[in-house]
Design an enzyme around this catalytic site. Sequence first.
Site, short mmCIF file in Angstrom:
data_model
loop_
_atom_site.label_atom_id
_atom_site.label_comp_id
_atom_site.label_asym_id
_atom_site.label_seq_id
_atom_site.Cartn_x
_atom_site.Cartn_y
_atom_site.Cartn_z
CG ASP A 145 15.78 28.80 14.44
OD1 ASP A 145 16.54 29.90 14.61
OD2 ASP A 145 15.61 28.00 14.09
CG ASP A 149 15.48 29.61 8.96
OD1 ASP A 149 16.16 30.47 8.79
OD2 ASP A 149 16.54 28.83 9.59
NE ARG A 200 22.19 33.77 11.52
CZ ARG A 200 21.88 32.40 11.31
NH1 ARG A 200 20.03 31.68 11.55
NH2 ARG A 200 22.96 31.85 11.78
#
Length: 331
Positions: A145, A149, A200
């Site tokens: 993933d 985060d 990102r």
Amino acid sequence: MAAQRPYAHVDQTLRGLAGQAEGFGRQAIGGLHGAVYHVTTLDDDGPGSLRDGCRKTEPLWIVFDISGTISLNSGLRVLSYKTIDGRGQRVKLTGKGLLLRECEHVIVCNLEIEGGRGHDVDAIQIKPNSKHIWVDRCSLSDFEDGLIDISRGSTEITISRCHFSNHNKTMLIGARSCDIIDRSIGVTVHHCFFDGTHQRHPRVRFGKVHLYNNYTRNWGIYAVCASVESQIVSQCNIYEAGEKKLVFMHLIEQAPDKEVGTCGSVRSEGDLLLNGAGTYVTEEANNDQSAFKVEEHYESCSVEPATAALVELLQQSTGWQQIVIPMENAQ
């Protein structure tokens, strides 16, 4: 180059690292006022393991007596007032990552974290409602993933001098357009090296994010994405394009308490754009002057001009570093 090593003035003492973060995470003290916990085994669990130290409720400054790889069978939960200090050893975490959930005052320094597998497995997951977090000089790569985060109301966070590589979705700040709690997010990312990661760097929803003196090269879609209500200040970063040239993407999403969708805003100050990198702004993008003013949230940081010399420094002084073991008894 050794004289330029970051924090060389505090790396000779164990607890001198506390309070050295710049930006939103500047108040992070980790386990400053706790005992020293020695990791003596590379086992996933049990006495002397990293997991055993991280789950203890009291403040701890966690150090490693050995180098090597710790294979995590499940996410490693880190409780409040912990410093995971990898200086002086070479420790790699693999399999799963660190979980910083509803915690405060955590410092993670000088680790390698790579090779994580499984749904929703991030190298470092900061959610929900965590604050005063500092991640410094870590090498992160190859997770299923994200690498870092940050979401669901977590704030007062600094990511510094980390090396990101071999990965797709690198750093997500604000995970969903329905999470209006993320309007409270404040994150500083500085002196990091995004080394050919796909996207990102970061992608942001709602939060206030200060990017300075980072080096991002050869991205696959865009460098930085500003989505719903986000405010990004990009200051003296180096963006070196590969095949893809788009530096700042503006993506419209709708908050549940608003009637129309919006994108975020980016204010670029002193950024160096190389190899045809372009800051294309769509008509939907907000006026970049709507981004927040850094000085209203914390004192100015040690921002330096975006130059070729900075590129060279970041290539050599980000991620895991070979550092002499700090003196334990010195404060």
